[in-house]
Design a protein around this motif. Sequence first.
Motif, PDB file in Angstrom:
ATOM      1  N   PHE A   3       0.825  -1.200   0.000  1.00  0.00           N
ATOM      2  CA  PHE A   3       0.000   0.000   0.000  1.00  0.00           C
ATOM      3  C   PHE A   3       0.862   1.253   0.000  1.00  0.00           C
ATOM      4  CE2 PHE A   3      -1.896  -3.410   2.436  1.00  0.00           C
ATOM      5  CZ  PHE A   3      -3.142  -3.551   1.850  1.00  0.00           C
ATOM      6  N   VAL A   4       0.405   2.270  -0.723  1.00  0.00           N
ATOM      7  CA  VAL A   4       0.924   3.623  -0.581  1.00  0.00           C
ATOM      8  C   VAL A   4      -0.201   4.381   0.100  1.00  0.00           C
ATOM      9  CG1 VAL A   4       1.691   5.710  -1.753  1.00  0.00           C
ATOM     10  CG2 VAL A   4       2.419   3.474  -2.596  1.00  0.00           C
ATOM     11  N   TYR A   5       0.113   4.936   1.266  1.00  0.00           N
ATOM     12  CA  TYR A   5      -0.926   5.521   2.105  1.00  0.00           C
ATOM     13  C   TYR A   5      -0.730   7.015   2.293  1.00  0.00           C
ATOM     14  CZ  TYR A   5       2.703   5.017   5.676  1.00  0.00           C
ATOM     15  OH  TYR A   5       3.881   5.096   6.376  1.00  0.00           O
ATOM     16  N   LEU A   6      -1.822   7.675   2.650  1.00  0.00           N
ATOM     17  CA  LEU A   6      -1.814   9.109   2.910  1.00  0.00           C
ATOM     18  C   LEU A   6      -2.311   9.335   4.329  1.00  0.00           C
ATOM     19  CD1 LEU A   6      -1.537  12.039   1.787  1.00  0.00           C
ATOM     20  CD2 LEU A   6      -3.963  11.887   1.182  1.00  0.00           C
ATOM     21  N   LEU A   7      -1.458   9.976   5.138  1.00  0.00           N
ATOM     22  CA  LEU A   7      -1.835  10.343   6.499  1.00  0.00           C
ATOM     23  C   LEU A   7      -1.981  11.848   6.577  1.00  0.00           C
ATOM     24  CD1 LEU A   7       0.741   8.257   8.586  1.00  0.00           C
ATOM     25  CD2 LEU A   7      -1.567   7.595   7.876  1.00  0.00           C
ATOM     26  N   GLU A   8      -2.831  12.294   7.489  1.00  0.00           N
ATOM     27  CA  GLU A   8      -2.941  13.720   7.783  1.00  0.00           C
ATOM     28  C   GLU A   8      -2.594  13.924   9.248  1.00  0.00           C
ATOM     29  OE1 GLU A   8      -6.001  17.509   7.586  1.00  0.00           O
ATOM     30  OE2 GLU A   8      -6.824  15.491   7.502  1.00  0.00           O
ATOM     31  N   SER A   9      -1.706  14.867   9.501  1.00  0.00           N
ATOM     32  CA  SER A   9      -1.366  15.224  10.874  1.00  0.00           C
ATOM     33  C   SER A   9      -2.513  16.037  11.457  1.00  0.00           C
ATOM     34  CB  SER A   9      -0.087  16.053  10.909  1.00  0.00           C
ATOM     35  OG  SER A   9       0.092  16.626  12.184  1.00  0.00           O
ATOM     36  N   LEU A  10      -3.015  15.616  12.606  1.00  0.00           N
ATOM     37  CA  LEU A  10      -4.074  16.377  13.270  1.00  0.00           C
ATOM     38  C   LEU A  10      -3.500  17.606  13.967  1.00  0.00           C
ATOM     39  CD1 LEU A  10      -6.171  13.418  14.710  1.00  0.00           C
ATOM     40  CD2 LEU A  10      -6.514  14.701  12.592  1.00  0.00           C
ATOM     41  N   LYS A  11      -2.188  17.655  14.096  1.00  0.00           N
ATOM     42  CA  LYS A  11      -1.516  18.784  14.738  1.00  0.00           C
ATOM     43  C   LYS A  11      -1.354  19.960  13.768  1.00  0.00           C
ATOM     44  CE  LYS A  11       2.686  19.951  17.272  1.00  0.00           C
ATOM     45  NZ  LYS A  11       3.957  19.406  17.798  1.00  0.00           N
ATOM     46  N   ASP A  12      -0.819  19.688  12.569  1.00  0.00           N
ATOM     47  CA  ASP A  12      -0.548  20.789  11.637  1.00  0.00           C
ATOM     48  C   ASP A  12      -1.316  20.698  10.314  1.00  0.00           C
ATOM     49  OD1 ASP A  12       0.776  18.830  10.165  1.00  0.00           O
ATOM     50  OD2 ASP A  12       2.775  19.587  10.619  1.00  0.00           O
ATOM     51  N   LYS A  13      -2.168  19.671  10.180  1.00  0.00           N
ATOM     52  CA  LYS A  13      -3.034  19.483   9.004  1.00  0.00           C
ATOM     53  C   LYS A  13      -2.263  19.239   7.709  1.00  0.00           C
ATOM     54  CE  LYS A  13      -6.735  20.054  11.400  1.00  0.00           C
ATOM     55  NZ  LYS A  13      -7.336  18.855  11.927  1.00  0.00           N
ATOM     56  N   LYS A  45      -4.100  10.686  11.208  1.00  0.00           N
ATOM     57  CA  LYS A  45      -5.238   9.848  10.822  1.00  0.00           C
ATOM     58  C   LYS A  45      -5.013   9.399   9.390  1.00  0.00           C
ATOM     59  CE  LYS A  45      -8.436  13.410   9.167  1.00  0.00           C
ATOM     60  NZ  LYS A  45      -9.777  13.959   9.249  1.00  0.00           N
ATOM     61  N   LEU A  46      -5.485   8.208   9.089  1.00  0.00           N
ATOM     62  CA  LEU A  46      -5.370   7.655   7.746  1.00  0.00           C
ATOM     63  C   LEU A  46      -6.441   8.274   6.864  1.00  0.00           C
ATOM     64  CD1 LEU A  46      -4.095   5.530   5.819  1.00  0.00           C
ATOM     65  CD2 LEU A  46      -5.870   3.949   6.628  1.00  0.00           C
ATOM     66  N   ILE A  47      -6.014   8.863   5.749  1.00  0.00           N
ATOM     67  CA  ILE A  47      -6.940   9.463   4.796  1.00  0.00           C
ATOM     68  C   ILE A  47      -7.348   8.436   3.743  1.00  0.00           C
ATOM     69  CG2 ILE A  47      -7.239  11.257   3.050  1.00  0.00           C
ATOM     70  CD1 ILE A  47      -7.096  12.301   5.935  1.00  0.00           C
ATOM     71  N   GLY A  48      -6.383   7.661   3.258  1.00  0.00           N
ATOM     72  CA  GLY A  48      -6.678   6.666   2.239  1.00  0.00           C
ATOM     73  C   GLY A  48      -5.413   5.997   1.755  1.00  0.00           C
ATOM     74  N   TYR A  49      -5.569   5.099   0.789  1.00  0.00           N
ATOM     75  CA  TYR A  49      -4.424   4.363   0.266  1.00  0.00           C
ATOM     76  C   TYR A  49      -4.749   3.788  -1.105  1.00  0.00           C
ATOM     77  CZ  TYR A  49      -7.178   0.406   1.911  1.00  0.00           C
ATOM     78  OH  TYR A  49      -8.188  -0.484   2.124  1.00  0.00           O
TER      79      TYR A  49
END
Length: 88
Positions: A3-13, A45-49
């Motif tokens: 998987f190639v995944y996309l995360l978003e930091s809840l701290k700095d978006k 948080k995981l956005i998608g993959y």
Amino acid sequence: MYFVYLLESLKDKKYYIGQTNDISRRLDIHNSGGVRSTKSRIPFKLIGYKTFESRDEARWTEYNLKKHGDKKKKFVQELIPKGEAQVG
């Protein structure tokens, strides 16, 4: 399966792109501070993959996304709803 995944930091978006064969485990490692490059930006948080048959494909895709801003922007836009993407 890889998987190639996309995360978003809840701290700095801001977003982070990575590759793995176990998304749940990798997200836990990121959120526990086990990745030096993302340690200061937890929680995530995981956005998608996207899925790939081989690790080589996943690694090559990750490399290209990180090196080419236009490809990264397109990847982010494909995985999140319109109007929410803020590539950074």
